[in-house]
Design an enzyme around this catalytic site. Structure first.
Site, PDB file in Angstrom:
ATOM      1  N   GLU A  57      10.144 -25.153 -89.039  1.00  0.00           N
ATOM      2  CA  GLU A  57       9.306 -26.319 -89.297  1.00  0.00           C
ATOM      3  C   GLU A  57       8.953 -26.432 -90.773  1.00  0.00           C
ATOM      4  O   GLU A  57       8.944 -27.528 -91.326  1.00  0.00           O
ATOM      5  CB  GLU A  57       8.034 -26.234 -88.443  1.00  0.00           C
ATOM      6  CG  GLU A  57       7.160 -27.491 -88.487  1.00  0.00           C
ATOM      7  CD  GLU A  57       6.111 -27.477 -89.592  1.00  0.00           C
ATOM      8  OE1 GLU A  57       5.457 -28.513 -89.775  1.00  0.00           O
ATOM      9  OE2 GLU A  57       5.939 -26.450 -90.282  1.00  0.00           O
TER      10      GLU A  57
ATOM     11  N   ASP B  69       7.422 -20.062 -87.869  1.00  0.00           N
ATOM     12  CA  ASP B  69       7.799 -19.744 -89.243  1.00  0.00           C
ATOM     13  C   ASP B  69       6.613 -20.007 -90.163  1.00  0.00           C
ATOM     14  O   ASP B  69       5.682 -20.722 -89.816  1.00  0.00           O
ATOM     15  CB  ASP B  69       9.036 -20.536 -89.681  1.00  0.00           C
ATOM     16  CG  ASP B  69       8.844 -22.043 -89.651  1.00  0.00           C
ATOM     17  OD1 ASP B  69       8.353 -22.561 -88.622  1.00  0.00           O
ATOM     18  OD2 ASP B  69       9.198 -22.710 -90.639  1.00  0.00           O
TER      19      ASP B  69
END
Length: 180
Positions: free
Chosen positions: A147, A84
């Site tokens: 994350e 991400d």
């Protein structure tokens, strides 16, 4: 052939893999069908597909995260990465969702944090596999997609798979970060 030559042999493929992953606007944003959004989930599935093509055992854990594994044994070495990104924002000299090679560097959102590290880890695992190294531990590249917004992906991993015995995260700038 030495290890540097082996790694150099994967250069074009690494750039191709990283370019593909950078093309996903994988900002972690939940929607009605996925915990962290369609783009983040698609990026995870793309990375897992790359690992499957290398012959690794792969697993998607409910679209929270996934892993690719080589080796055998009771103990588990975890390489913790994420796919991400934070929103692209303004001020880019190049398209942030199109990896651009310029002056020996690759520019694009996630090239350093952390898509590039995931590609480097999967390539290192492929080279170890190619060398037929007898590994008495499982080595698992764990790729999350949340994350940047709280690491619920890692919490889900631990709930489903448990802890790793040894681990590291290649997340950050060269050559090292002492604490994160």
């Amino acid at each position: 052939m030495n290890i540097k030559e082996l790694v150099a042999g994967y250069k074009d493929e690494m750039i191709e893999h990283l370019s593909k992953l950078v093309s996903y606007n994988s900002v972690s944003e939940a929607d009605e069908n996925t915990p962290f959004g369609k783009e983040a989930t698609a990026c995870l599935n793309e990375a897992l597909s790359m690992c499957e093509q290398y012959g690794f055992k792969t697993e998607n854990l409910d679209n929270y995260c996934g892993y690719a594994q080589i080796g055998e044994g009771e103990k588990l070495i975890g390489i913790l990465g994420h796919l991400d990104i934070v929103p692209c924002g303004e001020g880019w000299a190049t398209d942030p969702l199109c990896a651009t090679v310029k002056n020996g560097n690759i520019y694009g959102r996630g090239t350093t944090d952390d898509k590039g590290a995931c590609v480097a880890a999967m390539t290192a695992m492929k080279i170890v596999s190619d060398l037929n190294v007898d590994i008495n531990k499982r080595v698992r590249l764990i790729m999350g997609i949340n994350e940047e917004r709280g690491s619920r992906c890692l919490k889900h991993y631990v709930e489903k798979e448990g802890d790793v015995d040894y681990g590291f995260t290649p997340d950050g700038n060269f050559p090292a970060i002492y604490g994160e």
